[in-house]
Design a protein around this motif. Structure first.
Motif, PDB file in Angstrom:
ATOM      1  N   THR A  97      82.976 -74.092  21.504  1.00  0.00           N
ATOM      2  CA  THR A  97      84.275 -74.247  20.965  1.00  0.00           C
ATOM      3  C   THR A  97      84.379 -74.445  19.261  1.00  0.00           C
ATOM      4  O   THR A  97      85.239 -74.585  18.640  1.00  0.00           O
ATOM      5  N   GLY A  98      83.195 -74.312  18.830  1.00  0.00           N
ATOM      6  CA  GLY A  98      83.108 -74.412  17.312  1.00  0.00           C
ATOM      7  C   GLY A  98      83.608 -75.830  16.888  1.00  0.00           C
ATOM      8  O   GLY A  98      83.893 -76.073  15.829  1.00  0.00           O
ATOM      9  N   THR A  99      82.995 -76.890  17.534  1.00  0.00           N
ATOM     10  CA  THR A  99      83.265 -78.392  17.183  1.00  0.00           C
ATOM     11  C   THR A  99      82.043 -78.980  16.718  1.00  0.00           C
ATOM     12  O   THR A  99      80.982 -79.121  17.332  1.00  0.00           O
ATOM     13  N   ALA A 100      82.281 -79.515  15.457  1.00  0.00           N
ATOM     14  CA  ALA A 100      81.372 -80.313  14.983  1.00  0.00           C
ATOM     15  C   ALA A 100      81.420 -81.698  15.257  1.00  0.00           C
ATOM     16  O   ALA A 100      82.507 -82.295  15.398  1.00  0.00           O
ATOM     17  N   VAL A 101      80.520 -82.435  15.488  1.00  0.00           N
ATOM     18  CA  VAL A 101      80.417 -83.981  15.640  1.00  0.00           C
ATOM     19  C   VAL A 101      80.659 -84.626  14.386  1.00  0.00           C
ATOM     20  O   VAL A 101      80.107 -84.480  13.235  1.00  0.00           O
ATOM     21  N   ARG A 102      81.659 -85.571  14.659  1.00  0.00           N
ATOM     22  CA  ARG A 102      82.067 -86.360  13.376  1.00  0.00           C
ATOM     23  C   ARG A 102      82.137 -87.899  13.697  1.00  0.00           C
ATOM     24  O   ARG A 102      83.039 -88.411  14.070  1.00  0.00           O
ATOM     25  N   PRO A 103      81.024 -88.607  13.331  1.00  0.00           N
ATOM     26  CA  PRO A 103      80.813 -90.093  14.094  1.00  0.00           C
ATOM     27  C   PRO A 103      81.691 -90.748  13.209  1.00  0.00           C
ATOM     28  O   PRO A 103      81.990 -90.522  12.086  1.00  0.00           O
ATOM     29  N   ALA A 104      81.898 -92.085  13.810  1.00  0.00           N
ATOM     30  CA  ALA A 104      82.409 -93.239  13.206  1.00  0.00           C
ATOM     31  C   ALA A 104      81.599 -93.691  11.863  1.00  0.00           C
ATOM     32  O   ALA A 104      80.363 -93.530  12.008  1.00  0.00           O
ATOM     33  N   PRO A 105      82.138 -94.031  10.838  1.00  0.00           N
ATOM     34  CA  PRO A 105      81.705 -94.458   9.813  1.00  0.00           C
ATOM     35  C   PRO A 105      80.906 -96.121   9.983  1.00  0.00           C
ATOM     36  O   PRO A 105      81.328 -96.965   9.536  1.00  0.00           O
ATOM     37  N   ARG A 106      80.088 -96.178  10.607  1.00  0.00           N
ATOM     38  CA  ARG A 106      79.392 -97.549  11.075  1.00  0.00           C
ATOM     39  C   ARG A 106      77.818 -97.319  10.402  1.00  0.00           C
ATOM     40  O   ARG A 106      77.217 -96.501  10.706  1.00  0.00           O
ATOM     41  N   LEU A 107      77.707 -98.423   9.592  1.00  0.00           N
ATOM     42  CA  LEU A 107      76.248 -98.424   8.851  1.00  0.00           C
ATOM     43  C   LEU A 107      75.317 -98.823   9.935  1.00  0.00           C
ATOM     44  O   LEU A 107      75.793 -99.812  10.767  1.00  0.00           O
ATOM     45  N   VAL A 108      74.178 -98.515   9.819  1.00  0.00           N
ATOM     46  CA  VAL A 108      73.067 -98.824  10.492  1.00  0.00           C
ATOM     47  C   VAL A 108      71.740 -99.170   9.750  1.00  0.00           C
ATOM     48  O   VAL A 108      71.671 -98.600   8.541  1.00  0.00           O
ATOM     49  N   ASP A 109      70.902 -99.724  10.302  1.00  0.00           N
ATOM     50  CA  ASP A 109      69.672 -99.853   9.439  1.00  0.00           C
ATOM     51  C   ASP A 109      68.763 -98.778   9.225  1.00  0.00           C
ATOM     52  O   ASP A 109      69.101 -97.793   9.751  1.00  0.00           O
ATOM     53  N   PRO A 110      68.089 -98.587   8.149  1.00  0.00           N
ATOM     54  CA  PRO A 110      67.344 -97.429   7.722  1.00  0.00           C
ATOM     55  C   PRO A 110      66.483 -97.053   8.943  1.00  0.00           C
ATOM     56  O   PRO A 110      65.695 -97.820   9.570  1.00  0.00           O
ATOM     57  N   ASP A 111      66.513 -95.733   9.217  1.00  0.00           N
ATOM     58  CA  ASP A 111      65.542 -95.358  10.218  1.00  0.00           C
ATOM     59  C   ASP A 111      64.505 -94.273   9.782  1.00  0.00           C
ATOM     60  O   ASP A 111      64.745 -93.142   9.046  1.00  0.00           O
ATOM     61  N   LEU A 167      67.335 -97.560   2.741  1.00  0.00           N
ATOM     62  CA  LEU A 167      68.917 -97.538   2.487  1.00  0.00           C
ATOM     63  C   LEU A 167      69.882 -97.532   3.737  1.00  0.00           C
ATOM     64  O   LEU A 167      69.618 -96.442   4.390  1.00  0.00           O
ATOM     65  N   PRO A 168      70.517 -98.712   4.081  1.00  0.00           N
ATOM     66  CA  PRO A 168      71.348 -98.380   5.330  1.00  0.00           C
ATOM     67  C   PRO A 168      72.251 -97.231   5.059  1.00  0.00           C
ATOM     68  O   PRO A 168      72.623 -96.988   4.028  1.00  0.00           O
ATOM     69  N   ALA A 169      72.689 -96.774   6.071  1.00  0.00           N
ATOM     70  CA  ALA A 169      73.471 -95.540   6.013  1.00  0.00           C
ATOM     71  C   ALA A 169      74.260 -95.373   7.520  1.00  0.00           C
ATOM     72  O   ALA A 169      73.932 -95.829   8.427  1.00  0.00           O
ATOM     73  N   LYS A 170      75.095 -94.390   7.409  1.00  0.00           N
ATOM     74  CA  LYS A 170      75.672 -93.805   8.569  1.00  0.00           C
ATOM     75  C   LYS A 170      74.582 -93.177   9.543  1.00  0.00           C
ATOM     76  O   LYS A 170      73.600 -92.475   8.564  1.00  0.00           O
ATOM     77  N   ASP A 171      74.608 -93.053  10.422  1.00  0.00           N
ATOM     78  CA  ASP A 171      73.513 -92.315  11.259  1.00  0.00           C
ATOM     79  C   ASP A 171      73.843 -90.770  11.353  1.00  0.00           C
ATOM     80  O   ASP A 171      74.338 -90.416  12.246  1.00  0.00           O
ATOM     81  N   LYS A 206      78.577 -99.356   0.146  1.00  0.00           N
ATOM     82  CA  LYS A 206      78.805 -98.864   1.394  1.00  0.00           C
ATOM     83  C   LYS A 206      78.986-100.031   2.225  1.00  0.00           C
ATOM     84  O   LYS A 206      79.996 -99.909   3.300  1.00  0.00           O
ATOM     85  N   GLN A 207      78.803-101.154   2.197  1.00  0.00           N
ATOM     86  CA  GLN A 207      79.148-102.286   3.184  1.00  0.00           C
ATOM     87  C   GLN A 207      80.583-102.458   2.951  1.00  0.00           C
ATOM     88  O   GLN A 207      81.573-102.922   4.007  1.00  0.00           O
ATOM     89  N   LYS A 208      81.009-102.762   1.769  1.00  0.00           N
ATOM     90  CA  LYS A 208      82.334-102.793   1.503  1.00  0.00           C
ATOM     91  C   LYS A 208      83.281-101.449   2.353  1.00  0.00           C
ATOM     92  O   LYS A 208      84.314-101.792   2.954  1.00  0.00           O
ATOM     93  N   ALA A 209      82.794-100.351   2.155  1.00  0.00           N
ATOM     94  CA  ALA A 209      83.474 -99.124   2.754  1.00  0.00           C
ATOM     95  C   ALA A 209      83.508 -99.186   4.250  1.00  0.00           C
ATOM     96  O   ALA A 209      84.385 -99.060   4.873  1.00  0.00           O
ATOM     97  N   ALA A 210      82.546 -99.738   4.786  1.00  0.00           N
ATOM     98  CA  ALA A 210      82.248 -99.804   6.273  1.00  0.00           C
ATOM     99  C   ALA A 210      83.129-100.895   6.640  1.00  0.00           C
ATOM    100  O   ALA A 210      83.759-100.825   7.805  1.00  0.00           O
ATOM    101  N   ALA A 211      83.334-101.989   6.061  1.00  0.00           N
ATOM    102  CA  ALA A 211      84.274-103.014   6.278  1.00  0.00           C
ATOM    103  C   ALA A 211      85.639-102.764   6.216  1.00  0.00           C
ATOM    104  O   ALA A 211      86.509-102.766   7.243  1.00  0.00           O
ATOM    105  N   ALA A 212      86.047-101.850   5.307  1.00  0.00           N
ATOM    106  CA  ALA A 212      87.311-101.206   5.235  1.00  0.00           C
ATOM    107  C   ALA A 212      87.588-100.018   6.559  1.00  0.00           C
ATOM    108  O   ALA A 212      88.580 -99.992   6.929  1.00  0.00           O
ATOM    109  N   ALA A 213      86.538 -99.628   7.090  1.00  0.00           N
ATOM    110  CA  ALA A 213      86.761 -98.695   7.905  1.00  0.00           C
ATOM    111  C   ALA A 213      86.519 -99.377   9.344  1.00  0.00           C
ATOM    112  O   ALA A 213      86.534 -98.444  10.331  1.00  0.00           O
ATOM    113  N   ALA A 214      86.754-100.608   9.549  1.00  0.00           N
ATOM    114  CA  ALA A 214      86.239-100.989  10.573  1.00  0.00           C
ATOM    115  C   ALA A 214      87.379-101.219  11.736  1.00  0.00           C
ATOM    116  O   ALA A 214      87.372-101.759  12.728  1.00  0.00           O
TER     117      ALA A 214
END
Length: 398
Positions: A203-217, A253-257, A355-363
């Motif tokens: 269907t030509g659909t890209a995954v767009r995950p929620a803006p949640r920060l995770v620890d560095p992987d 650096l913490p980031a969205k996955d 980024k933490q402030k942005a994640a809080a605003a997007a919660a």
């Protein structure tokens, strides 16, 4: 169609995994089976082998005597190349025919024992590796297949190492456990990743995950390199360079996955020219979105910041692919910003706080609002640090 590569060392249990996938609905293309089919009695492949190596490679019933062929074909590089020049095109042709015969919505599993050795991983949408400890594989070969232990060890030593296979694996299927465990893992993989991946591809659909920060992987860098290898195959000569950018490219650096990648192209016409190839590789185009580098001078020439964006269709590995023209401000800033963060601890700490402030605003509970809220907090900061990054790059040229 979703193209899956399946591999693993001798005795790892690839056949078990392949059978479990077929039971779920996959179409199996077995490279070993094809390799035997193309040199069966009466085939042009067998006739070509006899012409090249002599009739004494045949058994009494006219079939191929594989040990006799091996004794001749593997005695030197020239003989090995002759063998490969005969069999490889035939296997490739038959494989292509089987792919063409599969349904458009099929999940096609290509069982390739030497997938890693033959550098085939970038040509797959996803690679599954069946992983079993070497000593366990040797025991299985001896007990269940009757292979002499010295022979089993020699064969395993001649193949890719466990580390090389793991480096190529998008999914590592642990088959060290009790009976039935790997089949259960395959069932979960099918339902949670393979079926949605195929639907997204179709269907030509890209995954767009929620803006949640995770620890560095620590796996982000290796995951990015596997995606880059696929993008290189898909983009071909249109790619001037391909880079891992964004937060997941900055250790610690913490980031969205979410893996951000940048394909540098000569111009955006070249980007448009590989749109379909990227989609076929698992990266469909998505509309422009707000998460991008700052555009403080866009009023003078907004086209200088223009780009194309693709995203991963794989729900198990979200990614954005930014296509920008070489030498454009966005292309240069993406690399400079990454390098600045890598080099400057204070900059990383400053950005992590933003980024933490942005994640809080997007919660909030509304997902679309969350996706928009995250970059809305970051963009003013990007505008503020834009000149700092350029000044740092000028002082620290690549």
């Amino acid at each position: 169609m979703l193209r899956i590569g399946l591999t693993g060392g001798m005795g790892a249990g690839k056949s078990t995994v392949a059978r479990a996938l077929v039971e779920r609905g996959a179409v199996l293309i077995d490279s070993d089976v094809i390799a035997r089919e193309v040199v069966a009695v009466g085939t042009p492949g067998l006739a070509a082998l006899v012409e090249a190596f002599g009739s004494d490679i045949l058994a009494a019933d006219g079939s191929l005597d594989r040990p006799a062929l091996a004794a001749k074909a593997f005695r030197d590089d020239e003989s090995r190349n002759t063998l490969n020049s005969i069999t490889h095109p035939l296997v490739g042709q038959r494989t292509a025919e089987l792919f063409a015969a599969a349904a458009p919505d099929a999940v096609v599993v290509q069982d390739v024992p030497l997938l890693v050795e033959n550098h085939m991983a970038p040509f797959m949408n996803l690679v599954l590796v069946v992983d079993v400890a070497a000593e366990t594989r040797i025991r299985r070969l001896v007990e269940f297949r009757g292979v002499p232990e010295d022979d089993a060890r020699a064969r395993i030593a001649a193949q890719a190492t466990d580390e090389q296979r793991r480096a190529a694996a998008d999914v590592l299927l642990d088959n060290n456990g009790p009976a039935g465990a790997v089949e259960a893992a395959v069932a979960r993989l099918w339902d949670e990743r393979l079926v949605p991946f195929e639907a997204n591809m179709r269907t030509g659909t890209a995954v767009r995950p929620a803006p949640r920060l995770v620890d560095p992987d620590p796996e982000w860098a290796a995951q990015a390199q596997r995606l880059i290898a696929r993008l290189r195959v898909a983009a071909g000569a249109a790619a001037v360079r391909i880079d891992h950018i964004g937060s997941t490219a900055v250790p610690g650096l913490p980031a969205k996955d979410l893996i951000d990648l940048q394909i540098t192209v000569p111009d955006l016409a070249a980007a448009d020219g590989i749109r379909d190839a990227l989609a076929a590789a698992g990266f469909p185009a998505i509309p422009q979105h707000t998460h991008d580098a700052p555009k403080p001078d866009a009023g003078a020439d907004p086209g200088r910041w223009e780009k194309r964006v693709h995203g991963s269709a794989d729900p198990g590995r979200p990614a954005y692919v930014h296509l920008r023209a070489a030498g454009g401000p966005g292309q240069e800033f993406a690399l400079a910003f990454r390098d600045w963060l890598r080099a400057e601890p204070d900059a990383r700490a400053e950005y992590a706080e933003v980024k933490q402030k942005a994640a809080a605003a997007a919660a909030g509970p509304d997902r679309e609002e969350a996706v928009d809220a995250y970059p809305a907090v970051k963009e003013p900061w990007f505008d503020a640090v834009y000149q700092r990054v350029l000044d740092w790059r000028a002082a620290h040229p690549e």
